[in-house]
Design an enzyme around this catalytic site. Structure first.
Site, PDB file in Angstrom:
ATOM      1  CB  SER A 182      30.669 -20.301 -12.686  1.00 37.97           C
ATOM      2  OG  SER A 182      30.822 -19.979 -11.345  1.00 37.97           O
TER       3      SER A 182
ATOM      4  CG  ASP B  38      27.902 -17.266 -11.653  1.00 35.02           C
ATOM      5  OD1 ASP B  38      29.022 -17.265 -11.099  1.00 35.02           O
ATOM      6  OD2 ASP B  38      27.117 -18.230 -11.606  1.00 35.02           O
TER       7      ASP B  38
ATOM      8  CG  ASP C  75      31.911 -16.310  -9.380  1.00 29.14           C
ATOM      9  OD1 ASP C  75      31.029 -15.612  -8.833  1.00 29.14           O
ATOM     10  OD2 ASP C  75      31.694 -17.460  -9.804  1.00 29.14           O
TER      11      ASP C  75
ATOM     12  CG  ASP D 253      28.100 -18.634  -7.873  1.00 27.05           C
ATOM     13  OD1 ASP D 253      29.254 -18.212  -8.079  1.00 27.05           O
ATOM     14  OD2 ASP D 253      27.584 -19.571  -8.523  1.00 27.05           O
TER      15      ASP D 253
HETATM   16 MG    MG Z   1      30.045 -18.681  -9.932  1.00 33.34          MG
END
Ligand code: MG
Length: 452
Positions: free
Chosen positions: A97, A243, A241, A245
């Protein structure tokens, strides 16, 4: 000391110093035993260590007899979406993340494509003792296949999402600066924006897999991106960010829209279309309560963490939910924080609003959050939080996740860290000065308690 952090958010560590091949095999094996049989979707973010982690995860899953569907470099929400879309039996998103380059992690998903619940995690961890046993014979190994349609199908479904009018957004021709921090967003965010008819100015959109700045989308890491929005006269900036999300917006003036406002404006938009329950975590801005109240809707709060928010959303049949750190969950598509969904809602909202993003910001309730942490080296953080709970018991505090106390003009949330001997203090008030002064006041209270 090598660190490997195990929580409902996944198995996270520094590559080569905690997160190594042996630990990856161990946890992937326990996960495989927990799932049993079937098909697992795997995807990874863009970071350099991703390929190494992926090959070990793939080898381990197939050695346990599970089939692997590899969807390549993609956002975590794309893995979640694809588990649901392909009716798979589980999923692993390989991503640490917002953590810097040296980190990686396994985010473990259940059969519905959601983060495993606390209970599911407990069951999985109870299988760790036998994780390195029971590998398959040569003729019963799982099968490996690549699946290239995951990202495309995800994007198509976001373009056709309920309440989103793609043709009208295309006509508006938004000019957007997109900063993907050279993460998985590079492979999807500029494409999605162009499908919405936007003129896209790419910032940190190369495929090196190396983050050129700290990857957490906080204002202090985004000074260059904010300047790029202002200089290019863009309508807005979009930052994700690694990844994808978390979604953070920058106004046309090159100022932070504020990460808490990502979910606030999304809730405002969705409730203007349909009435229903809202779920956010205990640390999310009170602006959500104000917006929901103005639509006659109810807000439920959950412990921090996507798994907890999703569990509560299903419990109360919420129509929208999320977290103040830029996470939007819209169950119309799937139960996971999804920046693609957040972008679609933002563009439609801005279009219908008719003004600039800086003007839309002014229509949202004004609150300020202040954060501080206290080191409690020699004391039990649980004991300190317990003492605070007694002190504030007449304000009927919430003890689901640390201690949250709501006052007329502010709130405070105390949470202990799972990895360090610290207590985090989060306060919110109507002005920045008040929020800062309050977090200092609560900080002093803990220091006093710690002395006694
Ligand atoms: Mg993330």
């Amino acid at each position: 000391m090598p660190t490997l952090m195990v929580s409902v958010s996944g198995i996270r560590g520094i590559v080569g110093d905690g997160l190594d091949p042996l630990s990856i095999v161990k946890y992937t094996s326990a996960y495989a035993d927990f799932i049993g049989k079937g098909k697992i979707v795997i995807g990874r973010d863009a970071r350099i260590s991703g390929e190494m982690v992926k090959s070990i995860v793939t080898g381990t899953l197939t050695a346990k007899g599970l089939d692997v569907v590899d969807i390549g470099i993609c956002p975590t929400p794309t893995v979640q979406y694809t588990v649901k879309n392909l009716n798979a039996d589980g999923g692993i998103a390989i991503s640490a993340s917002h953590n810097p380059n040296e980190w990686n992690a396994l985010k473990l998903l259940n059969r519905t494509g959601q983060f495993m619940t606390l209970e599911e995690n407990k069951q999985m961890l109870s299988l760790l003792y036998q994780a390195e046993k029971n590998f398959c014979d040569w003729n019963s190994l799982g099968k490996y296949q690549e699946y290239k349609e995951g990202l495309k199908r995800h994007v198509d479904d976001v373009l056709n999402l309920k309440y989103i009018n793609r043709e009208l957004i295309q006509k508006r021709k938004f000019k957007v600066v997109a900063d993907c921090v050279n993460g998985a967003g590079v492979y999807v965010i500029p494409t999605l924006l162009r499908e919405f008819g936007c003129e896209v100015i790419e910032v940190n959109c190369d495929t090196s897999g190396i983050f050129p700045r700290l990857p957490e989308p906080l204002p202090e890491n985004l000074t260059e991106t904010m300047a790029a929005v202002k200089e290019s006269n863009a309508d807005l900036g979009i930052v994700v960010d690694p990844d994808v999300d978390r979604l953070v917006l920058i106004t046309d003036e090159g100022e932070p829209f504020s990460e808490e406002n990502t979910i606030t404006q999304a809730v405002k938009f969705v409730l203007s279309k349909i009435k229903g329950n809202v779920v956010v975590n205990l640390s999310t801005t009170r602006a959500i309560d104000d917006v929901a109240a103005s639509h006659g809707c109810k807000v439920y709060r959950s412990a921090v963490g996507e798994a907890n928010v999703v569990q509560k959303m299903k419990e109360v049949n919420a129509i929208i939910g999320g977290e103040g750190s830029g996470g939007v969950i819209f169950p119309e598509l799937h139960y996971g924080r999804d920046a693609l969904v957040g972008i679609a809602i933002t563009l439609q909202h801005l279009l219908e609003f008719g003004g600039k993003l800086s003007e839309l910001k002014k229509t949202l309730p004004d609150y300020f959050i202040s954060k501080k942490k206290v080191e409690v080296e020699n004391d039990d953080p649980d004991q300190i939080i317990q003492s605070l709970a007694e002190r504030y018991s007449h304000f009927s505090p919430n003890t689901e996740d640390g201690l949250k106390v709501d006052f007329e003009d502010h709130w405070v949330h105390f949470r202990k860290s799972n990895t360090e001997p610290i207590i985090r203090i989060i306060t919110e008030a109507k002005t920045k000065e008040d929020a800062d002064a309050l977090s200092q006041k609560y900080y002093n209270e803990i220091i006093e308690l710690n002395k006694n």
